[in-house]
Design an enzyme around this catalytic site. Structure first.
Site, mmCIF file in Angstrom:
data_model
loop_
_atom_site.group_PDB
_atom_site.id
_atom_site.type_symbol
_atom_site.label_atom_id
_atom_site.label_comp_id
_atom_site.label_asym_id
_atom_site.label_seq_id
_atom_site.Cartn_x
_atom_site.Cartn_y
_atom_site.Cartn_z
ATOM 1 N N GLU A 133 27.285 45.601 -67.195
ATOM 2 C CA GLU A 133 27.289 46.868 -67.934
ATOM 3 C C GLU A 133 27.687 48.093 -67.104
ATOM 4 O O GLU A 133 26.976 49.087 -67.058
ATOM 5 C CB GLU A 133 25.920 47.096 -68.571
ATOM 6 N N GLU A 163 25.528 36.364 -74.452
ATOM 7 C CA GLU A 163 24.189 36.765 -74.914
ATOM 8 C C GLU A 163 24.177 36.809 -76.441
ATOM 9 O O GLU A 163 23.698 37.761 -77.053
ATOM 10 C CB GLU A 163 23.803 38.132 -74.337
HETATM 11 C C1 GLA Z 1 21.372 43.169 -71.789
HETATM 12 C C2 GLA Z 1 21.192 42.436 -70.494
HETATM 13 C C3 GLA Z 1 20.272 41.273 -70.641
HETATM 14 C C4 GLA Z 1 19.052 41.625 -71.472
HETATM 15 C C5 GLA Z 1 19.488 42.145 -72.783
HETATM 16 C C6 GLA Z 1 18.268 42.412 -73.620
HETATM 17 O O1 GLA Z 1 22.239 42.589 -72.639
HETATM 18 O O2 GLA Z 1 22.388 41.978 -69.928
HETATM 19 O O3 GLA Z 1 19.843 40.870 -69.393
HETATM 20 O O4 GLA Z 1 18.249 42.554 -70.819
HETATM 21 O O5 GLA Z 1 20.196 43.321 -72.519
HETATM 22 O O6 GLA Z 1 17.347 41.369 -73.554
#
Ligand code: GLA
Length: 397
Positions: free
Chosen positions: A168, A273
């Protein structure tokens, strides 16, 4: 003419045929879909995985640990390897949970992902500060970064196959986020993190991971960043699209185009994710910024008592449609990982509003497969039937 009117033996023959049709045409697919696991369904296309929280890693949640062993062939740690977990204080590392996570993956012969090395969130404040609380200088922070990356990556060398090196780093407009890493070190903190990780384990695949890369300004910013890293000779293997999606956004076309855009850079693409939020949007932003915190209101939590069938079906259809895109790009995608195992443990029960009842995954609160699970399998089945009918067979991972 009614075939039984043609005589007893013809009638018996017809009954046999009918029975065979019933057995092979209806029951066998039902039995198959009951037995097919996600990892088997996508075995020739990509790894399929889940993020594990502490209770799954330690075995305190045997239902979810069982699902992971049966259904998935790659794992990511939800929090176990984040900076605050493994390196809570200066000079003090704590690998108790990280080691159990990696052991789980090794014992179950899974592709083990490390998440993550450098992020602005879940990183303790001391990392950026000197003992009197003022910001450290560039050299000090680079030395801390190097020590952290070397210590963590070397510990799991040869076991963790791929690392989210930087998480990020971009704003919604595609510019670099002015995180403490950026403020103190400058633009090259990303290249440095990749260099250190590569030195620590030259065999590990190294990734850049972010959310909302389907949005054009952010996607273009990521493309520019990745091209720059490549032109500087940085060893980057892939890009992770986090995939925190909603029922209606991003569009299938946006996901499709985003995968093509990154793979055209010669990078592997991963969905890292994946979850699909069915709850009302609590804000107008389309992102997954963990620092967002909003007040709970009854209208934001409409499915406290269960998810209506119509929404279950929309979720299943949305998953099927996303997986048909992933399958279309199977040569470019090497992993699809869900952010969690079963609904009850999803971060979306707490974010961006605390205390909601969320339904973003393939397994319900009791660990039972939801229609969404069968939606995903259906996408795989449609693909394999199409392959059979055009006589092709391929394998890419
Ligand atoms: C982001 C992070 C993850 C996690 C999610 C929420 O996407 O990359 O590690 O913290 O947020 O669970």
């Amino acid at each position: 003419m009614n075939s039984c009117a043609a005589g007893r033996s013809q009638c018996r023959k017809n009954m046999k045929v009918l029975r065979a049709i019933l057995i092979f045409g209806i029951w066998v697919p039902m039995v198959n879909s009951a037995q097919t696991t996600l990892k088997d369904a996508f075995t020739n296309e990509f790894f399929i995985g889940a993020a594990l929280n502490e209770s799954v890693i330690t075995g305190e949640n045997p239902t979810e640990a069982g699902i992971v062993k049966t259904q998935f062939n790659t794992i990511s740690p939800e929090n176990a390897l984040k900076w605050e977990s493994v390196h809570p204080q200066p000079g003090k590392y704590d690998f108790s949970l990280g080691d159990r996570y990696v052991k789980f993956g090794v014992e179950n012969k899974m592709f083990i992902v490390g998440h993550n090395l450098i992020w602005h969130s879940q990183t303790p404040r001391w990392v950026f500060q000197s003992t009197n609380g003022t910001p450290v200088d560039r050299d000090t922070l680079l030395a801390r970064m190097r020590d952290h990356i070397f210590t963590v990556v070397s510990r799991y060398k040869g076991k963790i196959g791929g690392w989210d090196v930087v998480n990020e780093a971009l704003n919604a407009d595609g510019e670099l986020r002015d995180s403490p890493w950026h403020k103190i070190i400058g633009d090259d903190y990303i290249a440095k993190a990749f260099e250190f990780a590569h030195e620590a384990d030259p065999q590990a695949q190294l990734y850049y991971n972010d959310f909302s890369l389907e949005d054009l300004p952010k996607r273009n910013g990521a493309i520019a960043l990745l091209k720059k890293l490549q032109s500087e000779g940085v060893r980057i293997a892939g890009v992770g699209l986090q995939g925190h999606y909603r029922l209606d956004s991003p569009s299938a076309l946006e996901v499709d185009e985003t995968i093509s855009a990154f793979s055209s850079l010669g990078l592997k693409v991963m969905i890292t994710e994946l979850d699909i939020d069915v709850l009302p949007a609590a804000n107008r932003r389309r992102d997954a910024d963990v620092s967002d915190r909003l007040a709970n209101r009854a209208e934001l939590n409409p499915y406290r008592k269960g998810l209506p069938d119509s929404i279950q079906q929309q979720l299943a259809d949305r998953y099927a449609s996303l997986f048909s895109i992933f399958l279309k790009h199977h040569g470019e995608i090497n992993r699809v990982t869900f952010w969690g195992v079963a609904d009850g443990d999803s971060w979306l029960n707490k974010w961006p509003v605390e205390g909601r009842t969320a339904y973003p995954l393939l397994f319900d609160r009791a660990g039972k497969s939801k229609p969404a699970f069968f939606g995903v399998l259906k996408a795989a089945q449609i693909k394999s039937e199409a392959k059979l009918s055009d006589g092709s067979s391929d394998s890419a991972r």
